[in-house]
Design a protein around this motif. Structure first.
Motif, mmCIF file in Angstrom:
data_model
loop_
_atom_site.group_PDB
_atom_site.id
_atom_site.type_symbol
_atom_site.label_atom_id
_atom_site.label_comp_id
_atom_site.label_asym_id
_atom_site.label_seq_id
_atom_site.Cartn_x
_atom_site.Cartn_y
_atom_site.Cartn_z
ATOM 1 N N ILE A 77 -15.469 8.299 -11.566
ATOM 2 C CA ILE A 77 -14.354 9.199 -11.873
ATOM 3 C C ILE A 77 -13.085 8.389 -12.102
ATOM 4 C CG2 ILE A 77 -13.032 11.207 -11.073
ATOM 5 C CD1 ILE A 77 -15.361 11.729 -9.101
ATOM 6 N N VAL A 78 -12.344 8.741 -13.151
ATOM 7 C CA VAL A 78 -11.050 8.118 -13.443
ATOM 8 C C VAL A 78 -10.021 9.230 -13.610
ATOM 9 C CG1 VAL A 78 -9.745 6.654 -15.016
ATOM 10 C CG2 VAL A 78 -12.171 6.178 -14.615
ATOM 11 N N PHE A 79 -8.879 9.078 -12.935
ATOM 12 C CA PHE A 79 -7.808 10.075 -13.000
ATOM 13 C C PHE A 79 -6.467 9.376 -13.184
ATOM 14 C CE2 PHE A 79 -4.560 12.558 -10.576
ATOM 15 C CZ PHE A 79 -4.443 13.616 -11.474
ATOM 16 N N ASN A 80 -5.687 9.808 -14.180
ATOM 17 C CA ASN A 80 -4.357 9.276 -14.426
ATOM 18 C C ASN A 80 -3.335 10.240 -13.833
ATOM 19 O OD1 ASN A 80 -1.735 8.866 -15.809
ATOM 20 N ND2 ASN A 80 -2.857 7.286 -16.958
ATOM 21 N N LYS A 81 -2.647 9.799 -12.809
ATOM 22 C CA LYS A 81 -1.711 10.655 -12.087
ATOM 23 C C LYS A 81 -0.532 11.083 -12.953
ATOM 24 C CE LYS A 81 1.060 8.719 -9.185
ATOM 25 N NZ LYS A 81 2.390 9.054 -9.735
ATOM 26 N N LEU A 105 0.819 -1.201 0.000
ATOM 27 C CA LEU A 105 0.000 0.000 0.000
ATOM 28 C C LEU A 105 0.853 1.250 0.000
ATOM 29 C CD1 LEU A 105 -2.828 -1.051 2.492
ATOM 30 C CD2 LEU A 105 -3.002 -0.806 0.002
ATOM 31 N N ALA A 106 1.966 1.209 0.725
ATOM 32 C CA ALA A 106 2.829 2.380 0.836
ATOM 33 C C ALA A 106 3.536 2.694 -0.468
ATOM 34 C CB ALA A 106 3.843 2.168 1.957
ATOM 35 N N GLN A 107 3.543 1.743 -1.425
ATOM 36 C CA GLN A 107 4.221 1.980 -2.691
ATOM 37 C C GLN A 107 3.488 3.014 -3.534
ATOM 38 O OE1 GLN A 107 4.341 -1.884 -4.433
ATOM 39 N NE2 GLN A 107 6.170 -2.541 -3.333
ATOM 40 N N VAL A 145 -11.943 13.033 -0.520
ATOM 41 C CA VAL A 145 -12.499 11.699 -0.767
ATOM 42 C C VAL A 145 -11.403 10.876 -1.437
ATOM 43 C CG1 VAL A 145 -14.268 10.357 -1.936
ATOM 44 C CG2 VAL A 145 -14.820 12.637 -1.034
ATOM 45 N N PRO A 146 -10.873 9.842 -0.754
ATOM 46 C CA PRO A 146 -9.762 9.063 -1.317
ATOM 47 C C PRO A 146 -10.188 8.277 -2.543
ATOM 48 C CG PRO A 146 -10.568 8.048 0.710
ATOM 49 C CD PRO A 146 -11.261 9.364 0.591
ATOM 50 N N MET A 147 -9.263 8.149 -3.499
ATOM 51 C CA MET A 147 -9.512 7.373 -4.713
ATOM 52 C C MET A 147 -8.745 6.055 -4.641
ATOM 53 S SD MET A 147 -9.462 10.407 -7.593
ATOM 54 C CE MET A 147 -10.340 9.384 -8.804
ATOM 55 N N ASN A 148 -9.181 5.075 -5.413
ATOM 56 C CA ASN A 148 -8.610 3.730 -5.375
ATOM 57 C C ASN A 148 -7.670 3.510 -6.555
ATOM 58 O OD1 ASN A 148 -10.342 2.947 -3.120
ATOM 59 N ND2 ASN A 148 -11.996 2.955 -4.628
ATOM 60 N N THR A 149 -6.641 2.685 -6.335
ATOM 61 C CA THR A 149 -5.710 2.347 -7.408
ATOM 62 C C THR A 149 -5.144 0.955 -7.197
ATOM 63 O OG1 THR A 149 -3.738 3.080 -8.621
ATOM 64 C CG2 THR A 149 -3.704 3.320 -6.215
ATOM 65 N N GLY A 151 -0.953 2.495 -8.928
ATOM 66 C CA GLY A 151 -0.314 3.748 -8.571
ATOM 67 C C GLY A 151 -0.329 4.779 -9.695
ATOM 68 N N ILE A 152 -1.025 4.494 -10.774
ATOM 69 C CA ILE A 152 -1.113 5.418 -11.913
ATOM 70 C C ILE A 152 -2.556 5.840 -12.159
ATOM 71 C CG2 ILE A 152 -0.703 5.717 -14.383
ATOM 72 C CD1 ILE A 152 1.599 3.717 -14.130
ATOM 73 N N THR A 153 -3.421 4.862 -12.359
ATOM 74 C CA THR A 153 -4.828 5.143 -12.606
ATOM 75 C C THR A 153 -5.610 5.034 -11.303
ATOM 76 O OG1 THR A 153 -4.672 4.286 -14.866
ATOM 77 C CG2 THR A 153 -6.873 4.470 -13.906
ATOM 78 N N TYR A 154 -6.303 6.107 -10.968
ATOM 79 C CA TYR A 154 -7.082 6.167 -9.727
ATOM 80 C C TYR A 154 -8.558 6.306 -10.082
ATOM 81 C CZ TYR A 154 -2.738 6.767 -7.120
ATOM 82 O OH TYR A 154 -1.491 6.575 -6.560
ATOM 83 N N THR A 155 -9.416 5.610 -9.339
ATOM 84 C CA THR A 155 -10.844 5.571 -9.660
ATOM 85 C C THR A 155 -11.685 5.845 -8.420
ATOM 86 O OG1 THR A 155 -10.999 3.187 -9.271
ATOM 87 C CG2 THR A 155 -10.458 3.930 -11.526
#
Length: 381
Positions: free
Chosen positions: A99-103, A19-21, A38-42, A45-49
């Motif tokens: 929602i989808v976000f690419n970091k 998780l810390a990665q 509001v935390p997002m899920n991944t 570590g690149i694409t968050y939803t």
């Protein structure tokens, strides 16, 4: 038993490392009053939803890292775009979204989640009675449409974009929704619309436009601007500005705001620059269709018998006392929304106003005295 405990601790430790990665990415905005992420899920570590996230109000939103503003992403486009570091707020309408976000690239999408409730919409002369504009609901009872421009009179509500089930009414801006009733006599303008399915009843509230900033009364205080034409043009008279910056916005939200780098007049654009201000007394006008604004300085004629009205104590808890070398003729007190909370006529050099019935906050006294028209900021604490 000890081996089992050690194995459990080892598994927990390894999961913590995994998780810390990944970076902690979240979304924040007007929908949480900008005070909760509001935390997002991944999984990479690149694409968050984030799925089925309710935005109960329209307004700006941004992505950010570790729940602070050191690293954040924004943009001016919706429902998709490419967010940049420190960019503008993303203007998100009220609704429910996946929602989808690419970091790494900053790309994002907001996809509307289909509602499980009845589809209620509004139709009228503004769109030539062709197709209903869908309203938003979170409970299947209250349906809303924020900051919508009606360019022609008369509307009705209907279900499933069909005339099989529809409602009209004979009163405006609010009233009973009558099944198969006549056209609601709406007057064109900008409105926040509400339809109560269980009533049924409806209301149309003219969208307020306000001015705010450290050149006015701070970035947390919206000053209402009166309008007489359905919320297109606005005029705030005899308002005191200080050196600083201001912007105009609708519904007290950054989802629709106007600014420019020009003063005392110019054309504001959506999410434009903060407007620089110079201290003085102004009549402020704004047209939300064109973005045109003007700060007209109120110039007082210097006369030998003219003097400023003074007020003390200010702030106060009990009473405000006003004094002038000439006769005070009238005094009106308004709150920050522009609502008149006190008004009276006088014929005296000194008057006192009981402040104990006022709520704590900021007010403005509009005073007319001989050769003097003055606006004074009051504080009740």
């Amino acid at each position: 038993m000890i081996k089992k405990l050690l194995l459990t601790l080892l598994l927990f430790f390894n999961a913590s490392i995994v998780l810390a990665q990944f970076d902690n990415i979240s979304i924040i905005g007007q929908f949480t009053n900008w005070n909760a992420d509001v935390p997002m899920n991944t999984t990479d570590g690149i694409t968050y939803t984030l799925t089925s996230q309710n935005f109960a109000v329209s307004g700006g939103a941004k992505f950010r890292k570790d729940n602070n503003w050191d690293t954040n992403w924004g943009s001016t486009t919706f429902p998709s775009g490419t967010a940049s570091q420190g960019g503008q707020d993303i203007p998100v309408p009220m609704g429910t979204y996946d929602i989808v976000f690419n970091k790494d690239t900053g790309t994002y999408t907001f996809t509307t989640v289909a509602s499980q409730f009845d589809n209620i919409g509004i139709i009228g002369a503004f769109n030539e009675w062709t197709e209903s504009i869908q309203m938003v609901t979170f409970d299947g009872i209250l349906y809303t449409l924020d900051d919508f421009q009606f360019t022609a009179n008369n509307v009705k509500f209907r279900k499933d974009n069909s005339w099989d089930v529809n409602w009209g009414g004979n009163t405006f801006p609010s009233g009973e929704a009558i099944p198969n009733g006549g056209d609601i006599p709406l007057t064109s303008g900008f409105y926040n619309v509400a339809f109560n399915y269980s009533g049924p009843n409806y209301s149309f509230i003219q969208v307020p436009v306000t001015i705010l900033g450290n050149g006015a009364q701070g970035w947390e205080t919206d000053i209402a601007m009166p309008s007489t034409d359905g919320g297109v043009t606005f005029l705030l008279e005899n308002f005191t500005l200080s050196n600083g910056f201001v912007k105009f916005r609708a519904n007290g939200s950054w989802a629709r705001n106007w600014g420019s780098a020009d003063f005392p007049s110019g054309v504001g654009s959506q999410n434009g620059a903060d407007i620089p201000t110079t201290s003085g007394l102004y009549n402020i006008s704004f047209n939300r269709l064109t973005g045109a604004y003007n700060f007209e300085e109120v110039l007082n004629v210097v006369e030998t018998n003219k003097s400023e009205v003074k007020v003390y104590p200010n702030p106060t808890r009990n009473v405000w006392s006003f004094s002038n070398n000439n006769t005070i003729e009238s005094l009106e007190i308004v709150d920050v929304t522009g609502k008149i909370v006190y008004s009276n006529l006088f014929n005296a050099y000194e008057i006192s106003i009981d402040a104990t019935n006022f709520s704590n906050g900021i007010y403005f006294a509009k005073i007319k005295a001989e050769n003097v028209n003055q606006t004074i900021k009051l504080v009740r604490n």
